[in-house]
Design an enzyme around this catalytic site. Structure first.
Site, PDB file in Angstrom:
ATOM      1  CB  SER A   1      -3.834   0.097  10.546  1.00 23.14           C
ATOM      2  OG  SER A   1      -4.216   0.908   9.291  1.00 23.14           O
TER       3      SER A   1
ATOM      4  CG  HIS B   1      -2.895   2.748  -1.770  1.00 32.26           C
ATOM      5  ND1 HIS B   1      -2.887   2.594  -0.602  1.00 32.26           N
ATOM      6  CD2 HIS B   1      -4.142   2.001  -2.339  1.00 32.26           C
ATOM      7  CE1 HIS B   1      -4.003   1.836  -0.108  1.00 32.26           C
ATOM      8  NE2 HIS B   1      -4.610   1.616  -1.021  1.00 32.26           N
TER       9      HIS B   1
ATOM     10  CD  GLN C   1      -2.567  -1.340   2.504  1.00 31.29           C
ATOM     11  OE1 GLN C   1      -3.672  -0.629   3.117  1.00 31.29           O
ATOM     12  NE2 GLN C   1      -1.761  -2.201   3.441  1.00 31.29           N
ATOM     13  CG  ASN C   2       4.050   1.120   2.090  1.00 31.38           C
ATOM     14  OD1 ASN C   2       3.380   1.547   2.886  1.00 31.38           O
ATOM     15  ND2 ASN C   2       5.086   0.641   2.876  1.00 31.38           N
ATOM     16  CB  VAL C   3       3.134   6.186  -2.737  1.00 26.12           C
ATOM     17  CG1 VAL C   3       1.521   5.823  -2.748  1.00 26.12           C
ATOM     18  CG2 VAL C   3       3.548   7.125  -1.578  1.00 26.12           C
ATOM     19  CG  ASP C   4       8.088   3.419   0.459  1.00 31.96           C
ATOM     20  OD1 ASP C   4       8.369   2.299  -0.057  1.00 31.96           O
ATOM     21  OD2 ASP C   4       7.686   3.397   1.414  1.00 31.96           O
TER      22      ASP C   4
ATOM     23  N   GLY D   1       3.137  -4.090   9.080  1.00 33.46           N
ATOM     24  CA  GLY D   1       3.171  -2.588   9.145  1.00 33.46           C
ATOM     25  C   GLY D   1       1.878  -2.137   8.419  1.00 33.46           C
TER      26      GLY D   1
HETATM   27  N1  APR Z   1       7.123  -1.740  12.078  1.00 35.78           N
HETATM   28  C1  APR Z   1       5.882  -2.173  11.843  1.00 35.78           C
HETATM   29  N2  APR Z   1       4.650  -1.717  11.885  1.00 35.78           N
HETATM   30  C2  APR Z   1       4.564  -0.656  12.354  1.00 35.78           C
HETATM   31  C3  APR Z   1       5.710   0.208  12.807  1.00 35.78           C
HETATM   32  C4  APR Z   1       6.979  -0.534  12.688  1.00 35.78           C
HETATM   33  N3  APR Z   1       8.337   0.253  12.958  1.00 35.78           N
HETATM   34  N4  APR Z   1       5.210   1.625  13.248  1.00 35.78           N
HETATM   35  C5  APR Z   1       4.012   1.514  12.936  1.00 35.78           C
HETATM   36  N5  APR Z   1       3.550   0.046  12.731  1.00 35.78           N
HETATM   37  C6  APR Z   1       2.187  -0.236  12.340  1.00 35.78           C
HETATM   38  C7  APR Z   1       1.234   0.485  13.112  1.00 35.78           C
HETATM   39  O1  APR Z   1       0.899  -0.175  14.303  1.00 35.78           O
HETATM   40  C8  APR Z   1      -0.023   0.275  12.343  1.00 35.78           C
HETATM   41  O2  APR Z   1      -0.660  -0.920  12.619  1.00 35.78           O
HETATM   42  O3  APR Z   1       1.992  -0.018  10.798  1.00 35.78           O
HETATM   43  C9  APR Z   1       0.452   0.590  10.846  1.00 35.78           C
HETATM   44  C10 APR Z   1       0.329   1.673  10.102  1.00 35.78           C
HETATM   45  O4  APR Z   1      -1.001   1.829   9.689  1.00 35.78           O
HETATM   46  P1  APR Z   1      -1.404   3.116   8.957  1.00 35.78           P
HETATM   47  O5  APR Z   1      -0.668   3.850   8.985  1.00 35.78           O
HETATM   48  O6  APR Z   1      -2.961   3.028   9.034  1.00 35.78           O
HETATM   49  O7  APR Z   1      -0.918   2.655   7.337  1.00 35.78           O
HETATM   50  P2  APR Z   1      -1.610   1.682   6.375  1.00 35.78           P
HETATM   51  O8  APR Z   1      -2.126   0.469   6.828  1.00 35.78           O
HETATM   52  O9  APR Z   1      -0.617   1.724   5.216  1.00 35.78           O
HETATM   53  O10 APR Z   1      -2.526   2.693   5.556  1.00 35.78           O
HETATM   54  C11 APR Z   1      -3.115   2.158   4.379  1.00 35.78           C
HETATM   55  O11 APR Z   1      -3.967   4.135   3.919  1.00 35.78           O
HETATM   56  O12 APR Z   1      -3.585   6.324   4.362  1.00 35.78           O
HETATM   57  C12 APR Z   1      -3.989   5.649   3.283  1.00 35.78           C
HETATM   58  O13 APR Z   1      -3.255   5.139   1.184  1.00 35.78           O
HETATM   59  C13 APR Z   1      -2.624   5.323   2.553  1.00 35.78           C
HETATM   60  O14 APR Z   1      -1.488   3.255   1.945  1.00 35.78           O
HETATM   61  C14 APR Z   1      -2.175   4.157   2.916  1.00 35.78           C
HETATM   62  C15 APR Z   1      -3.277   3.287   3.356  1.00 35.78           C
END
Ligand code: APR
Length: 228
Positions: free
Chosen positions: A172, A104, A86-89, A170
């Site tokens: 949510s 994404h 889901q990462n854009v990097d 990583g």
């Molecule tokens: N290592 C592993 N997991 C981690 C770390 C880490 N160092 N730090 C934080 N996390 C976890 C958090 O506990 C959380 O469960 O990574 C998750 C990040 O969740 P989000 O910020 O919701 O990111 P993500 O799930 O990628 O979001 C999905 O939503 O904002 C949009 O398009 C965007 O791609 C993104 C999508």
């Protein structure tokens, strides 16, 4: 070769110094997501949206893949690995992973706002209002904004059911349709989740929760899988 499917989110890159989206204040680098990552935001203020992504792109080119990204690339020695992110990097690619599906979009790419097939890799460069594609239309970030369709969803949905092992790192898992992908696996395969926090999925039966940061937990899990 056994098939490993890895689903990654912002937490994967947090250990490289890129922030996750859902910080406790609900802001993304000081901005409300609605202000910078929606088609409405683009219509309202192109300059602000471009500047926001220019900053993200600049930041991306100043950071490196972490041990977690590198470990996933190593896993290819013994497994057929597909990473659905889901990462854009581009940190998975820079770590050496060869099969990465971006749900994404990609920060280092831009495209015509009129023709989604006119895509350009600009690396760490910036774009401004007035920068155009070859069709004369304004360039926009090649990312999927909230409310936009996810073009690679079908591709991802075809890959996930073939997994012999599923690893989630990583994320949510609150943003659909990406979050629904985990439900497409065979119920009986080994499923791992690497995340220091314990959101809902971790309570699901049959998942092994590696409660560690991506840069720690991923190399350990990969070492275990490579021993087999
Ligand atoms: N290592 C592993 N997991 C981690 C770390 C880490 N160092 N730090 C934080 N996390 C976890 C958090 O506990 C959380 O469960 O990574 C998750 C990040 O969740 P989000 O910020 O919701 O990111 P993500 O799930 O990628 O979001 C999905 O939503 O904002 C949009 O398009 C965007 O791609 C993104 C999508």
């Amino acid at each position: 070769m056994e098939k490993v499917v890895v689903l990654t989110g912002a937490g994967m890159s947090a250990d490289s110094g890129l922030k996750t989206f859902r910080d406790s204040d609900g802001l993304w680098e000081g901005h409300d997501i609605q202000e910078v990552a929606t088609p409405q935001a683009w219509e309202r203020d192109k300059e602000l949206v471009l500047e926001f992504y220019n900053q993200r792109r600049k930041q991306l080119h100043a950071v490196d893949p972490n041990e977690g990204h590198r470990a996933l690339a190593e896993l290819e020695d013994q497994y057929d690995v597909t990473i659905i992110t889901q990462n854009v990097d581009n940190l998975h690619e820079r770590a050496g992973s060869s099969d990465v599906v971006h749900l994404h979009g990609e920060l280092s790419k831009v495209r015509s706002e009129e023709n989604s097939s006119l895509i350009y890799d600009i690396g760490g460069d910036i774009i401004e209002v007035g920068d155009t594609a070859e069709d004369g239309a304004q360039l926009r970030p090649h990312v999927v904004w909230f409310g936009e369709p996810v073009p690679n969803m079908r591709k991802a949905a075809d890959i996930v059911p073939n997994a012999d092992i599923l690893i989630v790192i990583g994320t949510s898992l609150v943003v659909y349709p990406a979050a629904g992908l985990v439900d497409l696996t065979d119920q009986n395969i080994p499923k791992y989740i690497i995340d220091p926090a314990t959101p809902e999925l971790r309570t699901f039966k049959g998942w092994e929760h590696v409660q560690e940061r991506a840069a720690e937990g991923t190399p350990k899990l990969v070492q275990d899988l490579l021993k087999n």
